[in-house]
Design a protein around this motif. Structure first.
Motif, PDB file in Angstrom:
ATOM      1  N   PHE A 187       0.822  -1.207   0.000  1.00  0.00           N
ATOM      2  CA  PHE A 187       0.000   0.000   0.000  1.00  0.00           C
ATOM      3  C   PHE A 187       0.859   1.260   0.000  1.00  0.00           C
ATOM      4  O   PHE A 187       0.520   2.254  -0.650  1.00  0.00           O
ATOM      5  N   VAL A 188       1.981   1.227   0.707  1.00  0.00           N
ATOM      6  CA  VAL A 188       2.889   2.382   0.698  1.00  0.00           C
ATOM      7  C   VAL A 188       3.430   2.608  -0.714  1.00  0.00           C
ATOM      8  O   VAL A 188       3.482   3.746  -1.190  1.00  0.00           O
ATOM      9  N   LEU A 189       3.832   1.537  -1.378  1.00  0.00           N
ATOM     10  CA  LEU A 189       4.334   1.679  -2.750  1.00  0.00           C
ATOM     11  C   LEU A 189       3.258   2.238  -3.675  1.00  0.00           C
ATOM     12  O   LEU A 189       3.542   3.086  -4.525  1.00  0.00           O
ATOM     13  N   MET A 190       2.019   1.769  -3.525  1.00  0.00           N
ATOM     14  CA  MET A 190       0.944   2.287  -4.369  1.00  0.00           C
ATOM     15  C   MET A 190       0.659   3.749  -4.061  1.00  0.00           C
ATOM     16  O   MET A 190       0.308   4.520  -4.949  1.00  0.00           O
ATOM     17  N   ALA A 191       0.823   4.163  -2.791  1.00  0.00           N
ATOM     18  CA  ALA A 191       0.593   5.561  -2.427  1.00  0.00           C
ATOM     19  C   ALA A 191       1.710   6.466  -2.943  1.00  0.00           C
ATOM     20  O   ALA A 191       1.474   7.630  -3.268  1.00  0.00           O
ATOM     21  N   VAL A 192       2.922   5.937  -3.028  1.00  0.00           N
ATOM     22  CA  VAL A 192       4.068   6.719  -3.484  1.00  0.00           C
ATOM     23  C   VAL A 192       4.083   6.837  -5.016  1.00  0.00           C
ATOM     24  O   VAL A 192       4.664   7.785  -5.558  1.00  0.00           O
ATOM     25  N   ALA A 193       3.450   5.924  -5.701  1.00  0.00           N
ATOM     26  CA  ALA A 193       3.497   5.887  -7.170  1.00  0.00           C
ATOM     27  C   ALA A 193       3.045   7.195  -7.826  1.00  0.00           C
ATOM     28  O   ALA A 193       3.705   7.655  -8.757  1.00  0.00           O
ATOM     29  N   PRO A 194       1.954   7.836  -7.398  1.00  0.00           N
ATOM     30  CA  PRO A 194       1.584   9.107  -8.048  1.00  0.00           C
ATOM     31  C   PRO A 194       2.642  10.201  -7.872  1.00  0.00           C
ATOM     32  O   PRO A 194       2.827  11.030  -8.751  1.00  0.00           O
ATOM     33  N   VAL A 195       3.335  10.182  -6.741  1.00  0.00           N
ATOM     34  CA  VAL A 195       4.394  11.161  -6.524  1.00  0.00           C
ATOM     35  C   VAL A 195       5.523  10.931  -7.519  1.00  0.00           C
ATOM     36  O   VAL A 195       6.075  11.881  -8.087  1.00  0.00           O
ATOM     37  N   LEU A 196       5.857   9.676  -7.745  1.00  0.00           N
ATOM     38  CA  LEU A 196       6.903   9.358  -8.715  1.00  0.00           C
ATOM     39  C   LEU A 196       6.423   9.577 -10.150  1.00  0.00           C
ATOM     40  O   LEU A 196       7.235   9.704 -11.067  1.00  0.00           O
ATOM     41  N   GLY A 197       5.123   9.609 -10.337  1.00  0.00           N
ATOM     42  CA  GLY A 197       4.568   9.794 -11.675  1.00  0.00           C
ATOM     43  C   GLY A 197       4.883  11.150 -12.270  1.00  0.00           C
ATOM     44  O   GLY A 197       4.915  11.298 -13.484  1.00  0.00           O
ATOM     45  N   VAL A 198       5.125  12.156 -11.440  1.00  0.00           N
ATOM     46  CA  VAL A 198       5.426  13.488 -11.968  1.00  0.00           C
ATOM     47  C   VAL A 198       6.881  13.592 -12.418  1.00  0.00           C
ATOM     48  O   VAL A 198       7.230  14.515 -13.152  1.00  0.00           O
ATOM     49  N   LEU A 199       7.716  12.667 -11.992  1.00  0.00           N
ATOM     50  CA  LEU A 199       9.116  12.664 -12.425  1.00  0.00           C
ATOM     51  C   LEU A 199       9.213  12.115 -13.844  1.00  0.00           C
ATOM     52  O   LEU A 199       8.376  11.320 -14.265  1.00  0.00           O
ATOM     53  N   PRO A 200      10.228  12.511 -14.579  1.00  0.00           N
ATOM     54  CA  PRO A 200      10.381  11.982 -15.941  1.00  0.00           C
ATOM     55  C   PRO A 200      10.591  10.468 -15.929  1.00  0.00           C
ATOM     56  O   PRO A 200      11.262   9.932 -15.057  1.00  0.00           O
ATOM     57  N   GLY A 201      10.006   9.805 -16.879  1.00  0.00           N
ATOM     58  CA  GLY A 201      10.152   8.359 -16.987  1.00  0.00           C
ATOM     59  C   GLY A 201       8.942   7.632 -16.437  1.00  0.00           C
ATOM     60  O   GLY A 201       8.065   8.214 -15.814  1.00  0.00           O
ATOM     61  N   PRO A 202       8.891   6.335 -16.662  1.00  0.00           N
ATOM     62  CA  PRO A 202       7.726   5.546 -16.256  1.00  0.00           C
ATOM     63  C   PRO A 202       7.845   4.947 -14.855  1.00  0.00           C
ATOM     64  O   PRO A 202       7.218   3.949 -14.554  1.00  0.00           O
ATOM     65  N   GLY A 203       8.646   5.514 -13.967  1.00  0.00           N
ATOM     66  CA  GLY A 203       8.905   4.916 -12.658  1.00  0.00           C
ATOM     67  C   GLY A 203       7.665   4.658 -11.823  1.00  0.00           C
ATOM     68  O   GLY A 203       7.563   3.648 -11.136  1.00  0.00           O
ATOM     69  N   GLY A 204       6.698   5.583 -11.854  1.00  0.00           N
ATOM     70  CA  GLY A 204       5.499   5.423 -11.026  1.00  0.00           C
ATOM     71  C   GLY A 204       4.684   4.195 -11.392  1.00  0.00           C
ATOM     72  O   GLY A 204       4.093   3.549 -10.530  1.00  0.00           O
ATOM     73  N   ILE A 205       4.666   3.843 -12.664  1.00  0.00           N
ATOM     74  CA  ILE A 205       3.897   2.676 -13.116  1.00  0.00           C
ATOM     75  C   ILE A 205       4.477   1.402 -12.516  1.00  0.00           C
ATOM     76  O   ILE A 205       3.741   0.552 -12.008  1.00  0.00           O
ATOM     77  N   PHE A 206       5.798   1.298 -12.541  1.00  0.00           N
ATOM     78  CA  PHE A 206       6.432   0.088 -12.017  1.00  0.00           C
ATOM     79  C   PHE A 206       6.318  -0.001 -10.502  1.00  0.00           C
ATOM     80  O   PHE A 206       6.158  -1.085  -9.947  1.00  0.00           O
ATOM     81  N   VAL A 207       6.391   1.139  -9.832  1.00  0.00           N
ATOM     82  CA  VAL A 207       6.239   1.146  -8.372  1.00  0.00           C
ATOM     83  C   VAL A 207       4.817   0.732  -8.004  1.00  0.00           C
ATOM     84  O   VAL A 207       4.606  -0.062  -7.085  1.00  0.00           O
ATOM     85  N   PHE A 208       3.824   1.267  -8.716  1.00  0.00           N
ATOM     86  CA  PHE A 208       2.434   0.899  -8.442  1.00  0.00           C
ATOM     87  C   PHE A 208       2.210  -0.592  -8.694  1.00  0.00           C
ATOM     88  O   PHE A 208       1.569  -1.282  -7.891  1.00  0.00           O
ATOM     89  N   ALA A 209       2.737  -1.089  -9.806  1.00  0.00           N
ATOM     90  CA  ALA A 209       2.570  -2.515 -10.123  1.00  0.00           C
ATOM     91  C   ALA A 209       3.229  -3.390  -9.058  1.00  0.00           C
ATOM     92  O   ALA A 209       2.671  -4.411  -8.658  1.00  0.00           O
ATOM     93  N   GLY A 210       4.397  -2.988  -8.583  1.00  0.00           N
ATOM     94  CA  GLY A 210       5.059  -3.749  -7.521  1.00  0.00           C
ATOM     95  C   GLY A 210       4.239  -3.762  -6.247  1.00  0.00           C
ATOM     96  O   GLY A 210       4.111  -4.797  -5.579  1.00  0.00           O
ATOM     97  N   GLY A 211       3.663  -2.633  -5.892  1.00  0.00           N
ATOM     98  CA  GLY A 211       2.806  -2.575  -4.708  1.00  0.00           C
ATOM     99  C   GLY A 211       1.563  -3.423  -4.864  1.00  0.00           C
ATOM    100  O   GLY A 211       1.143  -4.125  -3.942  1.00  0.00           O
ATOM    101  N   LEU A 212       0.967  -3.380  -6.059  1.00  0.00           N
ATOM    102  CA  LEU A 212      -0.224  -4.189  -6.319  1.00  0.00           C
ATOM    103  C   LEU A 212       0.090  -5.676  -6.221  1.00  0.00           C
ATOM    104  O   LEU A 212      -0.685  -6.447  -5.641  1.00  0.00           O
ATOM    105  N   VAL A 213       1.234  -6.071  -6.737  1.00  0.00           N
ATOM    106  CA  VAL A 213       1.639  -7.480  -6.654  1.00  0.00           C
ATOM    107  C   VAL A 213       1.804  -7.897  -5.199  1.00  0.00           C
ATOM    108  O   VAL A 213       1.339  -8.968  -4.789  1.00  0.00           O
ATOM    109  N   LEU A 214       2.454  -7.062  -4.394  1.00  0.00           N
ATOM    110  CA  LEU A 214       2.637  -7.402  -2.973  1.00  0.00           C
ATOM    111  C   LEU A 214       1.303  -7.559  -2.264  1.00  0.00           C
ATOM    112  O   LEU A 214       1.114  -8.496  -1.480  1.00  0.00           O
ATOM    113  N   VAL A 215       0.376  -6.658  -2.539  1.00  0.00           N
ATOM    114  CA  VAL A 215      -0.930  -6.744  -1.880  1.00  0.00           C
ATOM    115  C   VAL A 215      -1.694  -7.977  -2.348  1.00  0.00           C
ATOM    116  O   VAL A 215      -2.241  -8.731  -1.532  1.00  0.00           O
TER     117      VAL A 215
END
Length: 99
Positions: A20-48
């Motif tokens: 859940f922490v990773l999924m919450a952090v993903a939108p913050v990383l989404g504003v940075l250049p690159g697709p980092g937020g998508i992978f962080v969200f997917a990792g959090g979803l997999v853990l949950v």
């Protein structure tokens, strides 16, 4: 779905919270250049989904209600059930074209 290696409840809870922490952090990383937020969200979803039975049930309900969304989620999570359904769908299409 029986598992041969069961995790202790404390570890499972920790992994769900981390997901859940990773999924919450993903939108913050989404504003940075690159697709980092998508992978962080997917990792959090997999853990949950791997560590919370109630989340798997809700995810299954979501997939039944919105099949297209469920298909894309399964494809992104590289689930074996997605590959099995896709193989069946392709075989059915091939059988229809053969007739």
């Amino acid at each position: 779905m029986p598992r041969t290696h069961q995790r202790s409840p404390a570890i499972r809870t920790t992994l769900v919270v981390l997901g859940f922490v990773l999924m919450a952090v993903a939108p913050v990383l989404g504003v940075l250049p690159g697709p980092g937020g998508i992978f962080v969200f997917a990792g959090g979803l997999v853990l949950v989904l791997r560590n919370a039975t109630w989340a798997r049930r809700k995810f299954a309900r979501l997939k039944r209600r919105y099949p297209r969304l469920g298909r894309y989620c399964d494809m992104a999570l590289r689930r074996t059930s997605f590959r099995r359904r896709e193989r069946r769908r392709r075989e059915a299409l091939a059988a229809q074209e053969a007739h």
